[in-house]
Write a protein that holds these residues in place. Sequence first.
Motif, mmCIF file in Angstrom:
data_model
loop_
_atom_site.group_PDB
_atom_site.id
_atom_site.type_symbol
_atom_site.label_atom_id
_atom_site.label_comp_id
_atom_site.label_asym_id
_atom_site.label_seq_id
_atom_site.Cartn_x
_atom_site.Cartn_y
_atom_site.Cartn_z
ATOM 1 N N ALA A 72 3.692 -7.260 -13.686
ATOM 2 C CA ALA A 72 4.510 -7.224 -12.608
ATOM 3 C C ALA A 72 5.560 -7.887 -12.321
ATOM 4 C CB ALA A 72 3.516 -6.873 -11.439
ATOM 5 N N PHE A 73 5.115 -9.389 -12.697
ATOM 6 C CA PHE A 73 6.330 -10.364 -12.397
ATOM 7 C C PHE A 73 7.514 -9.983 -13.394
ATOM 8 C CE2 PHE A 73 3.250 -13.989 -10.993
ATOM 9 C CZ PHE A 73 3.210 -13.506 -9.787
ATOM 10 N N GLN A 74 7.462 -9.316 -14.287
ATOM 11 C CA GLN A 74 8.571 -9.018 -14.991
ATOM 12 C C GLN A 74 9.652 -8.235 -14.269
ATOM 13 O OE1 GLN A 74 7.878 -7.621 -19.248
ATOM 14 N NE2 GLN A 74 5.635 -7.923 -18.745
ATOM 15 N N TYR A 75 9.136 -7.672 -13.341
ATOM 16 C CA TYR A 75 10.068 -6.557 -12.826
ATOM 17 C C TYR A 75 10.479 -7.061 -11.064
ATOM 18 C CZ TYR A 75 7.337 -4.076 -16.397
ATOM 19 O OH TYR A 75 7.029 -3.711 -17.610
ATOM 20 N N VAL A 76 9.233 -7.525 -10.663
ATOM 21 C CA VAL A 76 9.523 -7.738 -8.871
ATOM 22 C C VAL A 76 8.990 -9.544 -8.631
ATOM 23 C CG1 VAL A 76 8.672 -5.519 -8.417
ATOM 24 C CG2 VAL A 76 6.872 -7.235 -8.671
ATOM 25 N N ASP A 77 9.240 -9.466 -7.557
ATOM 26 C CA ASP A 77 9.300 -11.041 -6.748
ATOM 27 C C ASP A 77 7.813 -11.526 -6.666
ATOM 28 O OD1 ASP A 77 12.245 -11.562 -6.751
ATOM 29 O OD2 ASP A 77 12.150 -10.046 -5.445
ATOM 30 N N GLY A 78 7.123 -10.553 -6.437
ATOM 31 C CA GLY A 78 5.748 -10.811 -6.386
ATOM 32 C C GLY A 78 4.728 -9.906 -6.185
ATOM 33 N N ILE A 79 3.582 -10.055 -6.042
ATOM 34 C CA ILE A 79 2.472 -8.922 -5.916
ATOM 35 C C ILE A 79 1.585 -8.978 -4.393
ATOM 36 C CG2 ILE A 79 2.309 -8.537 -8.441
ATOM 37 C CD1 ILE A 79 -0.338 -10.249 -8.116
ATOM 38 N N ILE A 80 0.970 -8.016 -4.174
ATOM 39 C CA ILE A 80 0.080 -8.068 -3.122
ATOM 40 C C ILE A 80 -1.250 -7.121 -3.687
ATOM 41 C CG2 ILE A 80 -0.380 -7.143 -0.778
ATOM 42 C CD1 ILE A 80 2.693 -6.999 -0.304
ATOM 43 N N VAL A 81 -2.333 -7.873 -3.464
ATOM 44 C CA VAL A 81 -3.610 -7.591 -3.903
ATOM 45 C C VAL A 81 -4.506 -7.481 -2.711
ATOM 46 C CG1 VAL A 81 -5.664 -8.206 -5.406
ATOM 47 C CG2 VAL A 81 -3.427 -8.998 -5.974
ATOM 48 N N GLY A 82 -5.038 -6.239 -2.801
ATOM 49 C CA GLY A 82 -6.138 -5.828 -1.603
ATOM 50 C C GLY A 82 -7.458 -5.441 -2.049
ATOM 51 N N THR A 83 -7.522 -4.197 -2.380
ATOM 52 C CA THR A 83 -8.832 -3.697 -3.142
ATOM 53 C C THR A 83 -9.396 -4.447 -3.865
ATOM 54 O OG1 THR A 83 -7.855 -1.203 -2.390
ATOM 55 C CG2 THR A 83 -9.726 -1.629 -3.896
ATOM 56 N N ALA A 84 -8.928 -5.062 -4.962
ATOM 57 C CA ALA A 84 -9.700 -5.936 -5.797
ATOM 58 C C ALA A 84 -10.340 -6.938 -4.929
ATOM 59 C CB ALA A 84 -8.834 -6.242 -7.039
ATOM 60 N N TYR A 85 -9.501 -7.674 -3.994
ATOM 61 C CA TYR A 85 -10.029 -8.919 -3.523
ATOM 62 C C TYR A 85 -11.065 -8.516 -2.639
ATOM 63 C CZ TYR A 85 -10.505 -12.597 -0.253
ATOM 64 O OH TYR A 85 -11.032 -13.765 0.410
ATOM 65 N N LEU A 86 -11.106 -7.529 -2.050
ATOM 66 C CA LEU A 86 -11.933 -7.021 -0.833
ATOM 67 C C LEU A 86 -13.273 -6.730 -1.676
ATOM 68 C CD1 LEU A 86 -9.836 -4.866 1.517
ATOM 69 C CD2 LEU A 86 -10.950 -7.335 2.100
ATOM 70 N N ARG A 87 -13.116 -6.168 -3.005
ATOM 71 C CA ARG A 87 -14.290 -5.775 -3.471
ATOM 72 C C ARG A 87 -14.901 -7.010 -3.901
ATOM 73 N NH1 ARG A 87 -12.248 -2.705 -7.444
ATOM 74 N NH2 ARG A 87 -12.571 -0.715 -6.305
ATOM 75 N N ALA A 88 -14.264 -7.899 -4.359
ATOM 76 C CA ALA A 88 -14.854 -9.243 -4.795
ATOM 77 C C ALA A 88 -15.478 -9.975 -3.714
ATOM 78 C CB ALA A 88 -13.704 -10.267 -5.413
ATOM 79 N N LEU A 89 -14.811 -9.771 -2.447
ATOM 80 C CA LEU A 89 -15.470 -10.436 -1.391
ATOM 81 C C LEU A 89 -16.668 -10.002 -0.952
ATOM 82 C CD1 LEU A 89 -14.953 -12.147 1.224
ATOM 83 C CD2 LEU A 89 -13.816 -10.657 2.218
ATOM 84 N N SER A 90 -16.787 -8.533 -0.944
ATOM 85 C CA SER A 90 -18.136 -7.768 -0.692
ATOM 86 C C SER A 90 -19.170 -8.389 -1.562
ATOM 87 C CB SER A 90 -18.014 -6.349 -0.737
ATOM 88 O OG SER A 90 -17.817 -5.884 -2.000
ATOM 89 N N GLN A 91 -18.988 -8.926 -2.876
ATOM 90 C CA GLN A 91 -19.937 -9.338 -4.034
ATOM 91 C C GLN A 91 -20.058 -10.872 -3.923
ATOM 92 O OE1 GLN A 91 -17.719 -7.816 -7.424
ATOM 93 N NE2 GLN A 91 -18.415 -5.578 -6.858
#
Length: 247
Positions: free
Chosen positions: A216-235
Motif C-alpha cells: 500500500a505504501f507504494q501508492y498512498v501516504d498511509g494505512i488504517i487497520v481496524g478488523t485485524a487489530y480488533l481480532r488480535a485484541l480479542s485474542q
Amino acid sequence: MNPFKKDGKSVSIFITAGYPEKESLAVQLLSLQKQGIDFIEIGIPFSDPLADGPVIQETSTTALKNGMNLNLLFEQLSEIRKEIYIPLVLMSYLNPILQFGEDLFLEQCKATGISGVIIPDLSFELVQNKYRSSFGSGKIPLIYLITPTTPDSRISQIAQVSSDAFIYLVGQNKITGSFYSLSDHAKRYSELKQLCDDVPLFLGFGISTDEQKKEAFQYVDGIIVGTAYLRALSQGTERKFIEKLRS
C-alpha cells in the motif's frame, strides 16, 4: 498545519470505544501511542452500521452492552487527552451525532482535541446542501471517504476542502475486513493519489499484514487497520500484532 502530514508513511489503528471493557480506551490509546502508531481512529459504537464487517459489529455490540455512549466517551477523552500527543480521529454514523446534538458534538470534539471526524453516511453533497453551517464550517475537519470508482471531479472537490485533514480511501466496495488484492487497483490508487494533490491519502478496509502495508505504501501516504487489530485484541495478541505491523 495539517496534523496528518509527515515526511514518511503513516500507520493508523481503528479501535472501538468501550471495547473490550467500558474503561479500555485510555489503556489502548497510551499503548498504541507508545508502540509508534501515528494516529488513532476511535469508533463510536452504533447498533446499525452500514459498512462495518462482522468483527467491528461485534465489538460495537459489546461496547454498547458495556454502556459506552458519547457522553462517556468525551468524559474519558478529557481525562486522558493531556497524555496523548498523536492525533485522534472520531468515527461515527450520523444518527448518534444528531441525537447528541451536532453543535454540542463539534464543541466537545474541539474541547477534547479531536483532529478530525469520519462520518461514513454523511456525503460531501449532504454537507454542502444541509450541514454547511456545522460539519462544513471547518470547526472540526471532516474526513471524506472515496473508493476506486469515485469520479475524478468529485475527488478534486473533496481535496479542495480537505487541506487540514486527509482523504480516506476505501480500498474496495465491500465491508470492512474483506480480503482483496491491492495490485488489482494499483493503477487507480496512483491516479487517486495525484487527484488528492497535497492532501494525504490513507488506505483502509481489509489491510491486515505487514506485507499489505508495504504494498500500500507504494501508492498512498498511509494505512488504517481496524478488523485485524480488533481480532488480535480479542485474542490478547494485540501488542505482538502491532510490533509485526510496525516492523
